[in-house]
Design a protein around this motif. Structure first.
Motif, PDB file in Angstrom:
ATOM      1  N   THR A 160       0.831  -1.203   0.000  1.00 12.05           N
ATOM      2  CA  THR A 160       0.000   0.000   0.000  1.00 12.05           C
ATOM      3  C   THR A 160       0.868   1.257   0.000  1.00 12.05           C
ATOM      4  O   THR A 160       0.584   2.221  -0.721  1.00 12.05           O
ATOM      5  CB  THR A 160      -0.943   0.003   1.213  1.00 12.05           C
ATOM      6  OG1 THR A 160      -1.734  -1.183   1.178  1.00 12.05           O
ATOM      7  CG2 THR A 160      -1.841   1.222   1.222  1.00 12.05           C
ATOM      8  N   LEU A 161       1.933   1.244   0.787  1.00 14.04           N
ATOM      9  CA  LEU A 161       2.833   2.400   0.802  1.00 14.04           C
ATOM     10  C   LEU A 161       3.457   2.625  -0.571  1.00 14.04           C
ATOM     11  O   LEU A 161       3.579   3.767  -1.026  1.00 14.04           O
ATOM     12  CB  LEU A 161       3.923   2.196   1.861  1.00 14.04           C
ATOM     13  CG  LEU A 161       3.463   2.331   3.312  1.00 14.04           C
ATOM     14  CD1 LEU A 161       4.582   1.916   4.262  1.00 14.04           C
ATOM     15  CD2 LEU A 161       3.004   3.737   3.604  1.00 14.04           C
ATOM     16  N   LEU A 162       3.854   1.546  -1.235  1.00  8.56           N
ATOM     17  CA  LEU A 162       4.418   1.670  -2.582  1.00  8.56           C
ATOM     18  C   LEU A 162       3.393   2.251  -3.548  1.00  8.56           C
ATOM     19  O   LEU A 162       3.714   3.100  -4.378  1.00  8.56           O
ATOM     20  CB  LEU A 162       4.901   0.309  -3.092  1.00  8.56           C
ATOM     21  CG  LEU A 162       6.196  -0.203  -2.495  1.00  8.56           C
ATOM     22  CD1 LEU A 162       6.446  -1.644  -2.935  1.00  8.56           C
ATOM     23  CD2 LEU A 162       7.361   0.685  -2.902  1.00  8.56           C
ATOM     24  N   GLN A 163       2.173   1.801  -3.447  1.00  5.31           N
ATOM     25  CA  GLN A 163       1.114   2.273  -4.331  1.00  5.31           C
ATOM     26  C   GLN A 163       0.876   3.777  -4.162  1.00  5.31           C
ATOM     27  O   GLN A 163       0.566   4.475  -5.116  1.00  5.31           O
ATOM     28  CB  GLN A 163      -0.178   1.510  -4.067  1.00  5.31           C
ATOM     29  CG  GLN A 163      -1.306   1.902  -4.992  1.00  5.31           C
ATOM     30  CD  GLN A 163      -2.567   1.100  -4.737  1.00  5.31           C
ATOM     31  OE1 GLN A 163      -2.615   0.259  -3.850  1.00  5.31           O
ATOM     32  NE2 GLN A 163      -3.594   1.358  -5.516  1.00  5.31           N
ATOM     33  N   TYR A 164       1.035   4.271  -2.954  1.00  5.26           N
ATOM     34  CA  TYR A 164       0.783   5.683  -2.700  1.00  5.26           C
ATOM     35  C   TYR A 164       2.038   6.546  -2.783  1.00  5.26           C
ATOM     36  O   TYR A 164       2.053   7.672  -2.305  1.00  5.26           O
ATOM     37  CB  TYR A 164       0.094   5.867  -1.347  1.00  5.26           C
ATOM     38  CG  TYR A 164      -1.376   5.525  -1.448  1.00  5.26           C
ATOM     39  CD1 TYR A 164      -2.293   6.452  -1.909  1.00  5.26           C
ATOM     40  CD2 TYR A 164      -1.842   4.257  -1.113  1.00  5.26           C
ATOM     41  CE1 TYR A 164      -3.629   6.146  -2.033  1.00  5.26           C
ATOM     42  CE2 TYR A 164      -3.175   3.934  -1.227  1.00  5.26           C
ATOM     43  CZ  TYR A 164      -4.063   4.888  -1.687  1.00  5.26           C
ATOM     44  OH  TYR A 164      -5.392   4.574  -1.809  1.00  5.26           O
ATOM     45  N   GLY A 165       3.110   5.997  -3.377  1.00  3.21           N
ATOM     46  CA  GLY A 165       4.262   6.825  -3.702  1.00  3.21           C
ATOM     47  C   GLY A 165       5.434   6.796  -2.749  1.00  3.21           C
ATOM     48  O   GLY A 165       6.385   7.535  -2.935  1.00  3.21           O
ATOM     49  N   THR A 166       5.414   5.967  -1.734  1.00  4.97           N
ATOM     50  CA  THR A 166       6.561   5.854  -0.843  1.00  4.97           C
ATOM     51  C   THR A 166       7.680   5.138  -1.583  1.00  4.97           C
ATOM     52  O   THR A 166       7.439   4.270  -2.412  1.00  4.97           O
ATOM     53  CB  THR A 166       6.181   5.047   0.419  1.00  4.97           C
ATOM     54  OG1 THR A 166       5.093   5.698   1.055  1.00  4.97           O
ATOM     55  CG2 THR A 166       7.332   4.938   1.394  1.00  4.97           C
ATOM     56  N   SER A 167       8.920   5.482  -1.286  1.00  2.00           N
ATOM     57  CA  SER A 167      10.047   4.820  -1.943  1.00  2.00           C
ATOM     58  C   SER A 167      10.088   3.344  -1.556  1.00  2.00           C
ATOM     59  O   SER A 167       9.572   2.936  -0.506  1.00  2.00           O
ATOM     60  CB  SER A 167      11.362   5.481  -1.529  1.00  2.00           C
ATOM     61  OG  SER A 167      11.639   5.219  -0.172  1.00  2.00           O
ATOM     62  N   PHE A 168      10.724   2.552  -2.416  1.00  2.00           N
ATOM     63  CA  PHE A 168      10.849   1.120  -2.142  1.00  2.00           C
ATOM     64  C   PHE A 168      11.598   0.884  -0.833  1.00  2.00           C
ATOM     65  O   PHE A 168      11.209   0.049  -0.025  1.00  2.00           O
ATOM     66  CB  PHE A 168      11.565   0.413  -3.294  1.00  2.00           C
ATOM     67  CG  PHE A 168      11.715  -1.059  -3.085  1.00  2.00           C
ATOM     68  CD1 PHE A 168      10.646  -1.910  -3.273  1.00  2.00           C
ATOM     69  CD2 PHE A 168      12.928  -1.596  -2.690  1.00  2.00           C
ATOM     70  CE1 PHE A 168      10.761  -3.274  -3.074  1.00  2.00           C
ATOM     71  CE2 PHE A 168      13.060  -2.959  -2.487  1.00  2.00           C
ATOM     72  CZ  PHE A 168      11.975  -3.795  -2.684  1.00  2.00           C
ATOM     73  N   ALA A 169      12.677   1.647  -0.616  1.00  2.00           N
ATOM     74  CA  ALA A 169      13.458   1.494   0.614  1.00  2.00           C
ATOM     75  C   ALA A 169      12.615   1.827   1.841  1.00  2.00           C
ATOM     76  O   ALA A 169      12.672   1.129   2.853  1.00  2.00           O
ATOM     77  CB  ALA A 169      14.694   2.386   0.567  1.00  2.00           C
TER      78      ALA A 169
END
Length: 53
Positions: free
Chosen positions: A22-31
């Protein structure tokens, strides 16, 4: 009833994966998304430490 500890571990792993995705989907970096999983595992485990093994 099933293996309670095993069920809890599976739900914890699922939750950590879902939050990271979910974080990735909303634009958070992979790291950043990857670093959240161990933190969530530590919070979910009694005693504040991630399970070993």
């Amino acid at each position: 009833m099933g293996d309670t500890v095993g069920e809890a571990a599976r739900w914890a792993a699922f939750s950590c994966t879902l939050v990271s995705a979910t974080l990735l989907q909303y634009g958070t970096s992979f790291a950043g998304a990857t670093r959240t999983a161990p933190g969530l595992a530590a919070v979910r485990h009694p005693g504040g430490r991630a399970p070993v093994g």
